[in-house]
Structure formats: structure tokens, C-alpha cells
Design a protein around this motif. Structure first.
Motif, PDB file in Angstrom:
ATOM      1  N   UNK A   1       9.232 -13.764  -9.638  1.00 36.98           N
ATOM      2  CA  UNK A   1       8.414 -12.546  -9.632  1.00 36.98           C
ATOM      3  C   UNK A   1       8.183 -12.063 -11.067  1.00 36.98           C
ATOM      4  N   UNK A   2       9.208 -12.177 -11.908  1.00 32.83           N
ATOM      5  CA  UNK A   2       9.060 -11.799 -13.314  1.00 32.83           C
ATOM      6  C   UNK A   2       8.042 -12.705 -13.995  1.00 32.83           C
ATOM      7  N   UNK A   3       8.067 -13.988 -13.666  1.00 35.05           N
ATOM      8  CA  UNK A   3       7.069 -14.917 -14.205  1.00 35.05           C
ATOM      9  C   UNK A   3       5.655 -14.460 -13.867  1.00 35.05           C
ATOM     10  N   UNK A   4       5.469 -14.022 -12.615  1.00 31.97           N
ATOM     11  CA  UNK A   4       4.144 -13.555 -12.187  1.00 31.97           C
ATOM     12  C   UNK A   4       3.685 -12.371 -13.032  1.00 31.97           C
ATOM     13  N   UNK A   5       4.600 -11.451 -13.282  1.00 29.47           N
ATOM     14  CA  UNK A   5       4.254 -10.227 -14.006  1.00 29.47           C
ATOM     15  C   UNK A   5       3.979 -10.520 -15.483  1.00 29.47           C
ATOM     16  N   UNK A   6       4.833 -11.344 -16.093  1.00 26.60           N
ATOM     17  CA  UNK A   6       4.692 -11.630 -17.523  1.00 26.60           C
ATOM     18  C   UNK A   6       3.680 -12.739 -17.799  1.00 26.60           C
TER      19      UNK A   6
ATOM     20  N   UNK B   1      20.426  -6.116 -14.832  1.00 27.47           N
ATOM     21  CA  UNK B   1      19.189  -5.814 -14.083  1.00 27.47           C
ATOM     22  C   UNK B   1      18.274  -7.022 -13.919  1.00 27.47           C
ATOM     23  N   UNK B   2      18.341  -7.979 -14.843  1.00 25.42           N
ATOM     24  CA  UNK B   2      17.436  -9.125 -14.799  1.00 25.42           C
ATOM     25  C   UNK B   2      17.635  -9.960 -13.551  1.00 25.42           C
ATOM     26  N   UNK B   3      18.872 -10.047 -13.076  1.00 32.92           N
ATOM     27  CA  UNK B   3      19.168 -10.900 -11.928  1.00 32.92           C
ATOM     28  C   UNK B   3      18.840 -10.233 -10.599  1.00 32.92           C
ATOM     29  N   UNK B   4      18.539  -8.944 -10.628  1.00 35.67           N
ATOM     30  CA  UNK B   4      18.266  -8.235  -9.384  1.00 35.67           C
ATOM     31  C   UNK B   4      16.839  -8.480  -8.878  1.00 35.67           C
ATOM     32  N   UNK B   5      15.989  -8.966  -9.748  1.00 38.20           N
ATOM     33  CA  UNK B   5      14.606  -9.270  -9.381  1.00 38.20           C
ATOM     34  C   UNK B   5      14.405 -10.776  -9.514  1.00 38.20           C
TER      35      UNK B   5
ATOM     36  N   UNK C   1      14.253  -5.107 -15.232  1.00 33.97           N
ATOM     37  CA  UNK C   1      14.432  -6.556 -15.228  1.00 33.97           C
ATOM     38  C   UNK C   1      13.346  -7.238 -16.057  1.00 33.97           C
ATOM     39  N   UNK C   2      12.130  -6.732 -15.938  1.00 33.30           N
ATOM     40  CA  UNK C   2      11.024  -7.301 -16.708  1.00 33.30           C
ATOM     41  C   UNK C   2      11.236  -7.031 -18.192  1.00 33.30           C
ATOM     42  N   UNK C   3      11.749  -5.855 -18.517  1.00 30.18           N
ATOM     43  CA  UNK C   3      12.049  -5.531 -19.918  1.00 30.18           C
ATOM     44  C   UNK C   3      13.070  -6.496 -20.506  1.00 30.18           C
ATOM     45  N   UNK C   4      14.104  -6.799 -19.744  1.00 28.93           N
ATOM     46  CA  UNK C   4      15.149  -7.710 -20.229  1.00 28.93           C
ATOM     47  C   UNK C   4      14.557  -9.081 -20.534  1.00 28.93           C
ATOM     48  N   UNK C   5      13.784  -9.614 -19.576  1.00 24.49           N
ATOM     49  CA  UNK C   5      13.207 -10.941 -19.783  1.00 24.49           C
ATOM     50  C   UNK C   5      12.162 -10.939 -20.897  1.00 24.49           C
TER      51      UNK C   5
ATOM     52  N   UNK D   1      19.765 -20.474  -1.060  1.00 23.94           N
ATOM     53  CA  UNK D   1      19.653 -20.500  -2.526  1.00 23.94           C
ATOM     54  C   UNK D   1      19.701 -19.069  -3.032  1.00 23.94           C
ATOM     55  N   UNK D   2      20.881 -18.481  -3.011  1.00 19.62           N
ATOM     56  CA  UNK D   2      21.081 -17.075  -3.384  1.00 19.62           C
ATOM     57  C   UNK D   2      21.377 -16.979  -4.878  1.00 19.62           C
ATOM     58  N   UNK D   3      20.401 -17.254  -5.699  1.00 19.13           N
ATOM     59  CA  UNK D   3      20.642 -17.317  -7.141  1.00 19.13           C
ATOM     60  C   UNK D   3      19.536 -16.607  -7.905  1.00 19.13           C
ATOM     61  N   UNK D   4      19.962 -15.711  -8.804  1.00 21.48           N
ATOM     62  CA  UNK D   4      19.065 -15.144  -9.788  1.00 21.48           C
ATOM     63  C   UNK D   4      19.444 -15.675 -11.160  1.00 21.48           C
ATOM     64  N   UNK D   5      18.694 -15.303 -12.173  1.00 21.97           N
ATOM     65  CA  UNK D   5      18.986 -15.735 -13.540  1.00 21.97           C
ATOM     66  C   UNK D   5      19.015 -14.524 -14.460  1.00 21.97           C
ATOM     67  N   UNK D   6      19.853 -14.607 -15.473  1.00 20.32           N
ATOM     68  CA  UNK D   6      19.907 -13.549 -16.475  1.00 20.32           C
ATOM     69  C   UNK D   6      20.067 -14.178 -17.857  1.00 20.32           C
ATOM     70  N   UNK D   7      19.269 -13.734 -18.831  1.00 16.72           N
ATOM     71  CA  UNK D   7      19.452 -14.215 -20.208  1.00 16.72           C
ATOM     72  C   UNK D   7      20.646 -13.501 -20.839  1.00 16.72           C
ATOM     73  N   UNK D   8      21.446 -14.237 -21.566  1.00 11.42           N
ATOM     74  CA  UNK D   8      22.622 -13.666 -22.233  1.00 11.42           C
ATOM     75  C   UNK D   8      22.465 -13.862 -23.733  1.00 11.42           C
ATOM     76  N   UNK D   9      22.683 -12.791 -24.495  1.00  8.24           N
ATOM     77  CA  UNK D   9      22.559 -12.865 -25.951  1.00  8.24           C
ATOM     78  C   UNK D   9      23.557 -11.906 -26.585  1.00  8.24           C
TER      79      UNK D   9
END
Length: 460
Positions: free
Chosen positions: A364-369, A356-360, A223-227, A323-331
Motif C-alpha cells: 500500500x505504501x508503494x502505491x502511495x509513493x 508505524x511502518x509495519x502497521x501498513x 508509516x508513509x513518512x517513515x518509508x 503471510x502475516x508479515x510487514x516490513x520496517x526500515x531500520x537505521x
């Protein structure tokens, strides 16, 4: 069901009653944490200066037949609050930066009923309800939700129910469940048939489980790789709407909105069949239409956007409020795609690649990146054909509502209902944005209609 603002909902004159929750039992400390998205929302809105203003509510409006039974409505709302634990809980951001939760047990909430003993006209109804929703749904207060009922005096009897809650308590799918659950509980309380609502889990438990699962996620996670890749390709900021929106106004200007039906039920079924003949799904077909509109207006074959993805992966959360929502970038790139089927296939590949991006949780991804994830062009899709009472939505004038927004972004919602496909979009309140977003939406509609009519289209 359409997602619109209150200003676009047909109102009637009548008598207003405000239903304000109040705790009648002792609050108890609750060690369960806020979900990632809830915590991010609390921190982002803490000083009231974020781009989108103080308003961050979602809501619903629908009609009940006959004169309102106030006692039955009170019982129904109390049962509903008991059913959904987030309505009996409050997570507060303290001055020390820590978030603490307190919760009231079932049966510990009553309603303060404020009746206005005079008739409101349509304009005053809208003004009063909107003011209440804007003022009383802050994520930093409890309750962050309320009901208002409007008992009609003209032209027919009946009652309209308005509900709003801060986004931290509710998402788009939760909203479309409100009319059914409240109507069922109200009919039961009025000596009608049993509501027979299926048991549901607590979003607070979901948040705790989400936190536990995300502890081990680090920079190596897919997920982190995708973002990371999406942010690198868009130079550190997620991509904007493809057309010019004009300069961001110096003062806050409310966004404008458009809602329209692009397919009826038969056309939606035919479009679905078209997508499935090429081995793809409905949303991939919608994204292909968006990509073709982008190509027609900008000459750019590459489409970049962000899409919300639900996180209700366990049956416990199927009808939960939260608020059961994740986000995923689409390209994806449609260069050289010979027809609509090929463009749809590329969209489907992009959806699959970013799952995979929406599963995390993106917080949390913001924290890591160490980089904020702020979507600026969003395309959302929901299939709500099988939500209870969906067939009756036009009859009971059921609508999903959203608060006013002031940010410089574009959100496009595509909802497939039993009655067809509705597209709703909000965008900056500038003349340039209005002209270009309306023009873009027209080209999306043309691309989808062309695909439906011919079975293939290149958009070139």
C-alpha cells in the motif's frame, strides 16, 4: 529451529509417497480479496521473469516415530487442510488484471496418494523432493502446496515428513507450527490422545480486514513518512549489504547459505539479561552486534537494514497459516557509543521509531509513493521458544526449509529457540559474496560473544 535449504537436511534412504491435494467438492466464487502482500506477490511473479526465479516456497521437515500409518496420515492432513482455509482457496490473477478468488468448503479436499514401490537413496530423495516442491508450489496454481513422506529403510525405522507451500500461503512463523499440528492430528487419527489444537482464524479474513483498514491511508500517514524518509536517505533504493557482493552474475546462479548456532540456551539467557539490564530487548542487542560488525569491517558507524515484523496483532491469527508479515526500515548510528548498552539503546530507539511502518502493508505504501520497496539487506528475528513441541525439535529433526533463491541480496535470520540462538543467512552465489558474508557473520558472532563476556563493548 533452523531455517535451511533441503540440501542441508540429513536424509535417509527409503520409500517415498507423494500426497497431492485434490478438490472433491464444488469450488465457489469468493468475494474476499487477496491480502496486499499476496496480490503484490501474484503480480510480481506473473510472467516468471522476476529476479528470484519461479521458486518462492517455504516448508518444513520433521520425523514421525514408527512405521507410517497411511490412513491416519491422510486423515491428519485432511483435518489440517480443513483447519486452515487458505489451503482450500485460490486467488488467481486473470488476463484482465483482476484477481478473483474461489474457495472449497471444509471437507472438500482429499489427497491423491502416489506411492513409489522402490527404495530411493539419499541423493535421489533430495532430487525428487526438491523437484516436486519447485514444480508444484507456484502461486498461480492450485494446490500451491504438497506433502511427501519418506519411510526409512536404513538405519532405523520411522518416517520423515516434508511439506512445502508457496510463500503466499505461509510465513516463517507458520512454518514452525507445522510439525506440532500435523503430529498432534496424526497421533489423534492413529487412536492416540486428542490433538486439542486451539481454534484459529482464516488468513483470508485477515486480508479482507487489512484491505478495509488501509483504504483511508494516504501520504500523510506516519508509516508513509517513515518509508519516504528511508528511501530519500538511501537515494531511492533501500540500502545494500555493507560489504561487496561482487557483480551480479549474467546467468542465474543459486544463492549459497550458512547456518550456525551462536549461543546455547544458557548464553542466550545471559545475553537477554544483559540487554534487559540496559532497559532494552533481545533484538535490539542483536542489531547492536550487527552494527558493531559493520563498524569493524567498514569503518561506518551507520547501519541501515530492513526487518520483517509480524502482523498477528489479534489472537485470532496466533496460530493461523498465512503471510502475516510487514516490513520496517531500520537505521541507527553508533558513533560515540561508549559501550554495548549504549549501542543497544540506539538500536532500540530505531526499532521504536519505525514501528508505524509495519502497521501498513508495504504494498500500500508503494502505491502511495509510486516507488517499489525492494529490500536488499534484511535482518529478521523470531523468538520461537514457546511454540508447541519446540523442546522436541532436535529429537524429531524438525527444520524450517526454504526454496533456492537467485537474487542479489542478503537475508539474515536470527531465531531464538529453547536450545539457543541460530543464525541463518543466504547470499549471492559468488566467491566474493561468500567470503564477505562469512566474514561479516564471524564479526557479528564476535561482537555478541564479546558483549556477553564483558558486559560492555564498543566494537571500536
Amino acid at each position: 529451529m533452523e531455517f535451511t535449504e533441503l540440501a542441508d537436511y540429513a536424509l535417509a534412504p527409503g520409500m517415498l509417497t507423494e500426497w497431492l491435494p485434490e478438490a472433491t467438492a464444488q469450488w465457489a466464487d469468493d468475494p474476499r480479496p487477496a491480502s496486499y502482500i499476496h496480490e503484490a506477490h501474484l503480480r510480481r511473479t506473473a510472467d516468471g521473469t522476476h529476479d528470484d526465479g519461479r521458486e518462492s516456497w517455504l516448508g518444513a521437515a520433521f520425523r514421525l516415530s514408527g512405521p507410517l500409518d497411511h490412513d491416519a496420515f491422510r486423515v491428519a492432513v485432511r483435518e489440517w487442510i480443513d483447519r486452515h482455509e487458505p489451503l482450500r482457496s485460490h486467488a488467481e490473477l486473470g488476463a484482465d488484471g483482476l484477481i478473483r478468488r474461489r474457495t472449497v468448503p471444509p471437507g472438500g479436499i482429499d489427497l491423491d496418494e502416489v506411492r513409489h514401490e522402490f527404495e530411493f537413496d539419499e541423493d535421489t530423495v533430495q532430487e525428487r523432493v526438491l523437484d516436486l516442491f519447485d514444480e508444484l508450489t507456484s502461486p498461480h496454481r492450485w494446490p500451491a502446496y504438497l506433502f511427501v513422506t519418506l519411510e526409512h529403510t536404513d538405519p532405523e525405522d520411522g518416517c520423515t515428513v516434508f511439506f512445502a507451500a508457496d510463500h503466499s500461503l505461509i510465513d516463517g512463523f507458520s512454518v514452525v507450527l507445522v510439525a506440532h499440528e500435523l503430529t498432534a492430528l496424526y497421533c489423534e487419527a492413529a487412536a492416540g490422545p486428542p490433538a486439542l489444537l486451539v481454534p484459529t482464524g482464516s488468513y483470508i479474513d485477515f486480508g479482507a480486514e487489512e484491505r478495509s483498514a488501509a483504504v483511508g491511508v494516504d501520504h500523510r500517514h506516519s508509516a508513509v513518512d517513515v518509508w519516504r524518509g528511508a528511501l530519500m536517505r538511501s537515494k531511492g533504493r533501500l540500502s545494500e549489504f555493507p560489504l561487496d557482493l561482487g557483480p551480479k552474475p549474467v546467468r542465474r546462479v543459486a544463492q549459497r547459505a550458512v547456518s550456525e548456532w551462536v549461543f546455547d540456551a544458557a548464553q542466550a539467557a545471559a545475553f537477554n539479561a544483559l540487554c534487559h539490564r540496559s532497559g532494552q530487548n533481545f533484538f535490539a542487542g542483536i542489531l547492536a552486534g550487527v552494527a558493531e560488525a559493520n563498524l569493524a569491517l567498514t569503518g561506518n558507524t551507520l547501519l541501515r537494514t530492513v526487518t520483517p515484523v509480524h502482523t498477528r496483532h489479534d489472537q485470532r491469527w496466533a496460530t493461523s497459516l498465512g503471510w502475516f508479515v510487514g516490513l520496517a526500515p531500520i537505521e541507527f548510528d553508533i558513533a560515540g557509543a561508549p559501550d554495548f548498552a549504549a549501542a543497544t539503546a540506539r538500536a532500540a530507539e530505531a526499532i521504536s521509531a519505525t514501528k508505524p511502518a509495519a502497521k501498513i502493508p508495504f504494498a500500500r505504501v508503494e502505491e502511495i509513493l509510486g516507488v517499489p520497496i525492494r529490500p536488499r539487506f534484511v535482518v529478521s528475528f523470531m523468538d520461537v521458544r514457546f511454540v508447541p513441541m519446540a523442546q522436541e525439535w532436535p529429537e524429531i529433526q524438525a527444520r524450517a526449509l526454504r526454496s533456492r533463491h537467485y537474487s542479489h541480496d542478503v537475508y539474515l535470520w536470527v531465531n531464538r529457540t529453547p536450545h539457543g540462538v541460530n543464525v541463518s543467512v543466504r547470499f549471492p552465489g559468488t566467491d566474493t559474496a561468500t567470503e564477505n558474508v562469512v566474514r561479516f557473520l564471524a564479526h557479528v558472532r564476535e561482537a555478541l560473544t564479546a558483549a556477553l563476556g564483558s558486559g560492555t563493548t564498543t566494537g571500536q
